[in-house]
Motif scaffolding. Structure first.
Motif, PDB file in Angstrom:
ATOM      1  N   GLY A 235      38.459 -65.491  72.197  1.00  0.00           N
ATOM      2  CA  GLY A 235      37.919 -64.751  73.333  1.00  0.00           C
ATOM      3  C   GLY A 235      37.292 -63.451  72.873  1.00  0.00           C
ATOM      4  O   GLY A 235      38.001 -62.487  72.588  1.00  0.00           O
TER       5      GLY A 235
ATOM      6  N   GLY B  16      35.110 -61.508  74.591  1.00  0.00           N
ATOM      7  CA  GLY B  16      34.528 -60.763  75.714  1.00  0.00           C
ATOM      8  C   GLY B  16      34.789 -59.279  75.576  1.00  0.00           C
ATOM      9  O   GLY B  16      34.889 -58.754  74.466  1.00  0.00           O
TER      10      GLY B  16
ATOM     11  N   ASP C   7      34.299 -67.878  70.960  1.00  0.00           N
ATOM     12  CA  ASP C   7      33.911 -67.702  72.350  1.00  0.00           C
ATOM     13  C   ASP C   7      32.991 -68.852  72.749  1.00  0.00           C
ATOM     14  O   ASP C   7      32.408 -69.520  71.886  1.00  0.00           O
ATOM     15  CB  ASP C   7      33.200 -66.361  72.552  1.00  0.00           C
ATOM     16  CG  ASP C   7      33.361 -65.831  73.966  1.00  0.00           C
ATOM     17  OD1 ASP C   7      34.232 -64.964  74.192  1.00  0.00           O
ATOM     18  OD2 ASP C   7      32.616 -66.304  74.846  1.00  0.00           O
TER      19      ASP C   7
ATOM     20  N   ASN D 175      30.507 -68.205  74.961  1.00  0.00           N
ATOM     21  CA  ASN D 175      29.287 -67.527  75.391  1.00  0.00           C
ATOM     22  C   ASN D 175      28.230 -67.646  74.293  1.00  0.00           C
ATOM     23  O   ASN D 175      28.372 -67.063  73.213  1.00  0.00           O
ATOM     24  CB  ASN D 175      29.583 -66.063  75.698  1.00  0.00           C
ATOM     25  CG  ASN D 175      28.374 -65.327  76.270  1.00  0.00           C
ATOM     26  OD1 ASN D 175      27.235 -65.807  76.182  1.00  0.00           O
ATOM     27  ND2 ASN D 175      28.613 -64.166  76.849  1.00  0.00           N
TER      28      ASN D 175
ATOM     29  N   ILE E  34      31.529 -64.314  65.075  1.00  0.00           N
ATOM     30  CA  ILE E  34      31.956 -64.995  66.298  1.00  0.00           C
ATOM     31  C   ILE E  34      31.459 -66.436  66.238  1.00  0.00           C
ATOM     32  O   ILE E  34      30.262 -66.694  66.137  1.00  0.00           O
ATOM     33  CB  ILE E  34      31.405 -64.296  67.552  1.00  0.00           C
ATOM     34  CG1 ILE E  34      31.875 -62.838  67.592  1.00  0.00           C
ATOM     35  CG2 ILE E  34      31.843 -65.039  68.816  1.00  0.00           C
ATOM     36  CD1 ILE E  34      31.287 -62.026  68.724  1.00  0.00           C
TER      37      ILE E  34
ATOM     38  N   VAL F 120      41.321 -64.511  76.142  1.00  0.00           N
ATOM     39  CA  VAL F 120      40.464 -65.334  77.006  1.00  0.00           C
ATOM     40  C   VAL F 120      40.767 -65.032  78.475  1.00  0.00           C
ATOM     41  O   VAL F 120      41.803 -64.428  78.796  1.00  0.00           O
ATOM     42  CB  VAL F 120      40.688 -66.832  76.730  1.00  0.00           C
ATOM     43  CG1 VAL F 120      40.299 -67.174  75.298  1.00  0.00           C
ATOM     44  CG2 VAL F 120      42.137 -67.229  76.998  1.00  0.00           C
TER      45      VAL F 120
END
Length: 210
Positions: free
Chosen positions: A91, A93, A118, A120, A133, A155
């Motif tokens: 995670g 973020g 992640d 994203n 990442i 997360v």
């Protein structure tokens, strides 16, 4: 060998504070310290410090105190371990990115963060503080390649249990959980949860009753 099962959780949580203190004293060039000095530096009463250390045998001597180099060696061999542990972050973020931007060596000098994960697409392939990442699709592969045993989980709440299940299935043995849910895990997996909301509520309550 130290039998950690007999050591109270409160004592275990204070051990990293003691280790960091002795590390600083070594850096300052001090050979020995007293329980009173430790007490003043860490705001822990001397009786608690002596009781904590008593679980590990005779670590100090009356009238002498604690030898800094001996205590550091003890912590490294019996509590922290000599091996550097590879760690991943699940995670990346807002909270995960903030942790990646922090110097992990300041948290633990035996921790090597080998990657973050992640879903994203805007984050995948980027590096934060030198840590790449990866896509969550690569989670199991990196855990196996890097022989990772520990994961930091940041997360969203709704993805917490599913992510934990994947981590455990991939071989993770320790999870630092920042999601506000209680994780269901197997008995051989150690989970330490940090709920920032609960911690803030505890702070507000302590401020109110002072």
């Amino acid at each position: 060998m130290v039998n950690k099962k007999k050591i109270p959780n409160a004592t275990m949580k204070r051990l990293p504070l003691y280790y960091r203190y002795f590390k600083q004293e070594e850096h300052n060039g001090n050979d020995r310290v007293s329980s009173r000095q430790i007490s003043e530096a860490l705001d822990i009463d001397s009786a608690t410090i002596r009781r904590d250390f008593s679980y590990f045998g005779e670590l100090g001597r009356k009238g002498y105190g604690y030898n800094v180099s001996s205590l550091l060696k003890f912590f490294l061999e019996h509590i922290q371990g000599n091996d550097v542990k590879n760690v991943i972050l699940a995670g990346a973020g807002n909270l995960g990115s903030a942790l990646l931007n922090y110097k992990f060596a300041n948290i633990h000098d035996k921790m090597n963060v080998v990657g973050a994960f992640d879903n994203n697409k805007a984050l995948i392939g980027k590096k934060i503080n030198g840590i790449e990442i990866y896509s969550v699709d690569d989670l199991e592969r990196i855990i196996e390649i890097e022989n990772v045993e520990v994961a930091i989980m940041t997360v969203p709440m709704e993805a917490g249990q599913e992510t934990a299940d994947r981590l455990i299935e991939a071989g993770i043995k320790g999870i630092l959980n920042f999601t506000p849910i209680r994780l269901n895990t197997t008995p051989d997996v150690t989970v330490h949860s940090i709920d920032l909301g609960v911690e803030l509520q505890a702070l507000f309550f302590q401020m109110k009753i002072k």
